[in-house]
Design a protein around this motif. Sequence first.
Motif, PDB file in Angstrom:
ATOM      1  N   HIS A 602      48.264  75.171 -51.065  1.00 36.32           N
ATOM      2  CA  HIS A 602      48.521  74.404 -50.371  1.00 36.32           C
ATOM      3  C   HIS A 602      48.920  73.139 -50.663  1.00 36.32           C
ATOM      4  N   GLN A 603      48.727  72.889 -52.189  1.00 36.78           N
ATOM      5  CA  GLN A 603      49.624  71.519 -52.181  1.00 36.78           C
ATOM      6  C   GLN A 603      50.559  71.679 -51.885  1.00 36.78           C
ATOM      7  N   GLU A 604      51.596  72.952 -53.124  1.00 43.03           N
ATOM      8  CA  GLU A 604      53.030  73.065 -52.919  1.00 43.03           C
ATOM      9  C   GLU A 604      53.765  73.521 -51.531  1.00 43.03           C
ATOM     10  N   GLN A 605      52.467  73.940 -49.924  1.00 45.70           N
ATOM     11  CA  GLN A 605      53.700  74.341 -49.061  1.00 45.70           C
ATOM     12  C   GLN A 605      53.086  73.609 -48.037  1.00 45.70           C
ATOM     13  N   TYR A 606      52.153  71.936 -47.515  1.00 44.93           N
ATOM     14  CA  TYR A 606      51.568  72.308 -47.199  1.00 44.93           C
ATOM     15  C   TYR A 606      51.120  70.543 -47.333  1.00 44.93           C
TER      16      TYR A 606
END
Length: 666
Positions: A602-606
């Motif tokens: 979730h951190q890397e994508q959004y």
Amino acid sequence: MHEIQQQDNGGRPYRSHLRPACVPCRRRKSRCQTAGDAAVCLTCRAHQTECFFPGDSQTSESAEPARRRRRRVDARPSPDASRASPSRVARGAAPFHGNTKANTSASMIGTRGTSMGRQSSMAMPNVPPSSIASMSRTDHGEESTLALGSDDDQHLNLHIVGPASTNDSQVLSTYLSGIPGATRSTRMIIPEPASCSRPVLFTEVQKRPVGLKLNRSFSAEKLEIIEKLLEPHNEAVIDEYFRKVNVCLPLLDEVSFRRQYQEDKTRISPALLACLYAHTIVYWQSSPVLNRYRCPESRFIWNLANEAVYSELHLSPGMSIIKAILLNVGGRPTTSLIGNGVLLGSAVSMAHSLGLNHNPLPWQIPQPEKYLRMKIWWALLVHDRWTSLAHGTPPHIQRSQYDVPPPTLEYLSEGLTDESNPRAELRTRIFISLVTLSEVLDRFLQYVYCVGQDKQTTTDLEHALHRWVETLEGPCRRIVLRGSHLDIIGAANLRLAYLTAKLLLQRIQLEAEKQGDSVNEEGVMNRYSAARMTSEEILMLIQDFQPEHLGDFWMPVSSFSFPAAVNFLLRCALETENSPEGLAQSPSFKIARDIITTLRSHQEQYRWDLGDICLAQHAEIVEKILAGVAPDEQGGSNSSLELQDFDASILDHIFPSVWDPLQNAW
């Protein structure tokens, strides 16, 4: 020299130098004749104007009002100038060409148009130019904007007009003096009689740079910088705040706030508005309107908002500063635990000082004010409870010290723009459920932080949580128990809050089971299993999150739920396994590893910030545990390594209280 013949009626002879014409006639350039010993000349009597002569001392000593007398004295020419040409300041007078007679001492010409179209003309007596400012202050009680020595708090200053443009400017000023609404202001200083200097003309100029305001507060300066960074999207940011934040944690009355913002934004607290902007920046990328534009640097805006809050808290604390602090403490990402704790304690102190902890319903005050006071208290209550759990500190607010009733639909419907919308009613019910859940959490916190012997039993705590679940109805019940309807704003936050409170209760029960007189091993294992299942529910919840859920409303303290769950899972794995290989294969460790993996995704994508704390604290430790049981170069495994040979110092270094999670709140 022939004797001047008198008129038959004994009046004043025409063009007599023994008795000069009255001042109004000199200005009109009309014949001044008097009848006998009359005090008013015939022309002034016909025009119905005041009649006074140069050197007439009775004029200034008359019994007429002081304001009229002062205005007339200011307009009277000098007695020494009675034999010279009059100052041409009347409407329609001929322009001054710089050839004044030598015996003329000093004069001023000032024309200023007003909304009423009135004309102001001034003539000063024979005084040096250096004393004009002091005389203006003495005669009029305050310094004129046309004074040469104008104070620093005035917006206008005088600037000399070049010799080449003096005559042109004087002609234009004289002409504008007769036009209502004209705004040109000039002032002429005429030299001493014996001087050969030319007259000097001054005009008004702006003293300060355009846009620079006087006596702005420190917080207003910070707000101005923030608004410049956000332009032209300021109102879009405010729209996003009311669309996502205020419906989940109501602090502001939307209708009155928008009206005040449009009519006079300066009446809104600068610290409140600055924190509102900074608070909403985190939703920039998820906004369909704002995500098309570059997002300003959020950390810089937060620093400005923090400075505005601390300044206003020091200089002018009030109701608005409490709302500003709640927006500040509730902002994301969380980077200052101590600072948030200090601000929250200040907000609670201010709330007690303003009586927000009392029920305002019986008071004789407007109904909207009653609801507003209760909304601020409920939001303060929510932040105090969950911040206490996240930071590991006792709550500031005690249940026995307030009697504000719990929120209802009636209290929260005031000021809503879409109160008839069914989804708006559901969002309101979600907030009501969050407030009542915070009251249940307060009982858990009192158990954790109580240092006496009169603690509640764990059974009482469990019954309190079960009774809260039983009060839920409809979609709110399904949100809490099944994790459905997460598309409603605030639903995912409520579901995670419930699981966090449930996990805390199970850890309390586990510690109570282990500290009993006779430890029941089977009972302890059951407590471990129950807490592990709750942690797995947290994992499944974040695995089901879609981009719209990640961009939804979240309390910043929710970010501490994930490291608390991972911390507990690692403890369970270490206490129940005997080898590093068994540790890596244990169900508890697998759940912890999956939580880390999901949060990193979730951190890397959004760029979801709520997982940052958990990743910073636990990602490295999980990787080192996996590295300790990885196959060696010969393809073998380190399965023969005993758990006591495993270097667990990294756990103690990062989490000194990992073996006693109740030493702090976690």
